[in-house]
Design a protein around this motif. Structure first.
Motif, PDB file in Angstrom:
ATOM      1  N   ILE A  13       0.849  -1.202   0.000  1.00  0.00           N
ATOM      2  CA  ILE A  13       0.000   0.000   0.000  1.00  0.00           C
ATOM      3  C   ILE A  13       0.880   1.245   0.000  1.00  0.00           C
ATOM      4  O   ILE A  13       0.601   2.217  -0.714  1.00  0.00           O
ATOM      5  N   LEU A  14       1.964   1.221   0.776  1.00  0.00           N
ATOM      6  CA  LEU A  14       2.887   2.357   0.824  1.00  0.00           C
ATOM      7  C   LEU A  14       3.527   2.599  -0.548  1.00  0.00           C
ATOM      8  O   LEU A  14       3.635   3.749  -0.993  1.00  0.00           O
ATOM      9  N   ALA A  15       3.933   1.533  -1.222  1.00  0.00           N
ATOM     10  CA  ALA A  15       4.540   1.666  -2.552  1.00  0.00           C
ATOM     11  C   ALA A  15       3.531   2.228  -3.553  1.00  0.00           C
ATOM     12  O   ALA A  15       3.849   3.132  -4.336  1.00  0.00           O
ATOM     13  N   LEU A  16       2.332   1.702  -3.520  1.00  0.00           N
ATOM     14  CA  LEU A  16       1.277   2.164  -4.424  1.00  0.00           C
ATOM     15  C   LEU A  16       0.939   3.626  -4.156  1.00  0.00           C
ATOM     16  O   LEU A  16       0.888   4.449  -5.081  1.00  0.00           O
ATOM     17  N   ALA A  17       0.731   3.966  -2.896  1.00  0.00           N
ATOM     18  CA  ALA A  17       0.400   5.348  -2.534  1.00  0.00           C
ATOM     19  C   ALA A  17       1.556   6.291  -2.865  1.00  0.00           C
ATOM     20  O   ALA A  17       1.337   7.411  -3.331  1.00  0.00           O
ATOM     21  N   GLY A  18       2.783   5.844  -2.644  1.00  0.00           N
ATOM     22  CA  GLY A  18       3.948   6.667  -2.950  1.00  0.00           C
ATOM     23  C   GLY A  18       4.060   6.971  -4.427  1.00  0.00           C
ATOM     24  O   GLY A  18       4.403   8.094  -4.820  1.00  0.00           O
ATOM     25  N   GLY A  19       3.774   5.994  -5.257  1.00  0.00           N
ATOM     26  CA  GLY A  19       3.800   6.211  -6.700  1.00  0.00           C
ATOM     27  C   GLY A  19       2.746   7.209  -7.141  1.00  0.00           C
ATOM     28  O   GLY A  19       3.011   8.106  -7.948  1.00  0.00           O
ATOM     29  N   ILE A  20       1.568   7.080  -6.588  1.00  0.00           N
ATOM     30  CA  ILE A  20       0.479   8.012  -6.915  1.00  0.00           C
ATOM     31  C   ILE A  20       0.812   9.412  -6.413  1.00  0.00           C
ATOM     32  O   ILE A  20       0.654  10.402  -7.131  1.00  0.00           O
ATOM     33  N   PHE A  21       1.327   9.490  -5.182  1.00  0.00           N
ATOM     34  CA  PHE A  21       1.681  10.788  -4.609  1.00  0.00           C
ATOM     35  C   PHE A  21       2.795  11.457  -5.417  1.00  0.00           C
ATOM     36  O   PHE A  21       2.755  12.662  -5.656  1.00  0.00           O
ATOM     37  N   GLY A  22       3.785  10.675  -5.839  1.00  0.00           N
ATOM     38  CA  GLY A  22       4.875  11.209  -6.653  1.00  0.00           C
ATOM     39  C   GLY A  22       4.376  11.780  -7.966  1.00  0.00           C
ATOM     40  O   GLY A  22       4.865  12.805  -8.440  1.00  0.00           O
ATOM     41  N   TYR A  23       3.382  11.122  -8.529  1.00  0.00           N
ATOM     42  CA  TYR A  23       2.812  11.624  -9.783  1.00  0.00           C
ATOM     43  C   TYR A  23       2.030  12.914  -9.542  1.00  0.00           C
ATOM     44  O   TYR A  23       2.154  13.875 -10.292  1.00  0.00           O
ATOM     45  N   ILE A  24       1.240  12.914  -8.479  1.00  0.00           N
ATOM     46  CA  ILE A  24       0.431  14.097  -8.177  1.00  0.00           C
ATOM     47  C   ILE A  24       1.318  15.294  -7.844  1.00  0.00           C
ATOM     48  O   ILE A  24       1.084  16.405  -8.318  1.00  0.00           O
ATOM     49  N   LYS A  25       2.364  15.062  -7.047  1.00  0.00           N
ATOM     50  CA  LYS A  25       3.209  16.165  -6.576  1.00  0.00           C
ATOM     51  C   LYS A  25       4.117  16.728  -7.662  1.00  0.00           C
ATOM     52  O   LYS A  25       4.213  17.938  -7.815  1.00  0.00           O
ATOM     53  N   VAL A  26       4.815  15.852  -8.404  1.00  0.00           N
ATOM     54  CA  VAL A  26       5.801  16.350  -9.374  1.00  0.00           C
ATOM     55  C   VAL A  26       5.574  15.812 -10.788  1.00  0.00           C
ATOM     56  O   VAL A  26       6.451  15.925 -11.641  1.00  0.00           O
ATOM     57  N   LYS A  27       4.396  15.232 -11.021  1.00  0.00           N
ATOM     58  CA  LYS A  27       4.048  14.694 -12.343  1.00  0.00           C
ATOM     59  C   LYS A  27       5.069  13.658 -12.842  1.00  0.00           C
ATOM     60  O   LYS A  27       5.379  13.592 -14.019  1.00  0.00           O
ATOM     61  N   SER A  28       5.571  12.846 -11.927  1.00  0.00           N
ATOM     62  CA  SER A  28       6.562  11.835 -12.265  1.00  0.00           C
ATOM     63  C   SER A  28       5.866  10.555 -12.753  1.00  0.00           C
ATOM     64  O   SER A  28       5.338   9.784 -11.953  1.00  0.00           O
ATOM     65  N   LYS A  29       5.898  10.356 -14.070  1.00  0.00           N
ATOM     66  CA  LYS A  29       5.316   9.134 -14.622  1.00  0.00           C
ATOM     67  C   LYS A  29       6.098   7.890 -14.205  1.00  0.00           C
ATOM     68  O   LYS A  29       5.485   6.866 -13.902  1.00  0.00           O
TER      69      LYS A  29
END
Length: 106
Positions: A13-29
């Motif tokens: 869950i942490l990995a999944l949420a971190g990936g989503i958060f990274g995309y939302i925060k800095v648009k990191s695909k």
């Protein structure tokens, strides 16, 4: 509930949420893709463990160990605790929990 199952679920869950958060925060695909893939793999490993499928714990250990290596390298390169350091520490804790439950022969 089994400690390894809880650890696998939490790290997934942490990995999944971190990936989503990274995309939302800095648009990191790459963050979104890698976080989603690794999160789904860990959640699949948790499901395998819950269903008592042989190899579920080993699969979780392999995915977690790979993530620990990736985040260790990223922490060395960026020298920023967030997110690499957090994921590294969480991954090591997860591996310790898994290691204490891993069946040994003998």
């Amino acid at each position: 509930m089994n400690p390894t199952l809880i650890a696998t679920l939490a790290y997934g869950i942490l990995a999944l949420a971190g990936g989503i958060f990274g995309y939302i925060k800095v648009k990191s695909k790459p963050s979104l893709i890698s976080g989603t893939i690794s999160g789904i793999l860990l959640l699949a490993a948790a499901i395998m463990q819950a269903m008592q499928v042989s190899g579920g714990l080993l699969f979780a250990i392999v995915v977690t160990a790979a993530l620990v290596v990736v985040f260790a390298i990223r922490l060395v390169k960026t020298r920023k605790f967030m997110p690499a350091g957090l994921m590294l520490v969480a991954g090591i804790v997860t591996l310790v929990v898994m290691g204490t439950q891993f069946p040994t022969s003998g």
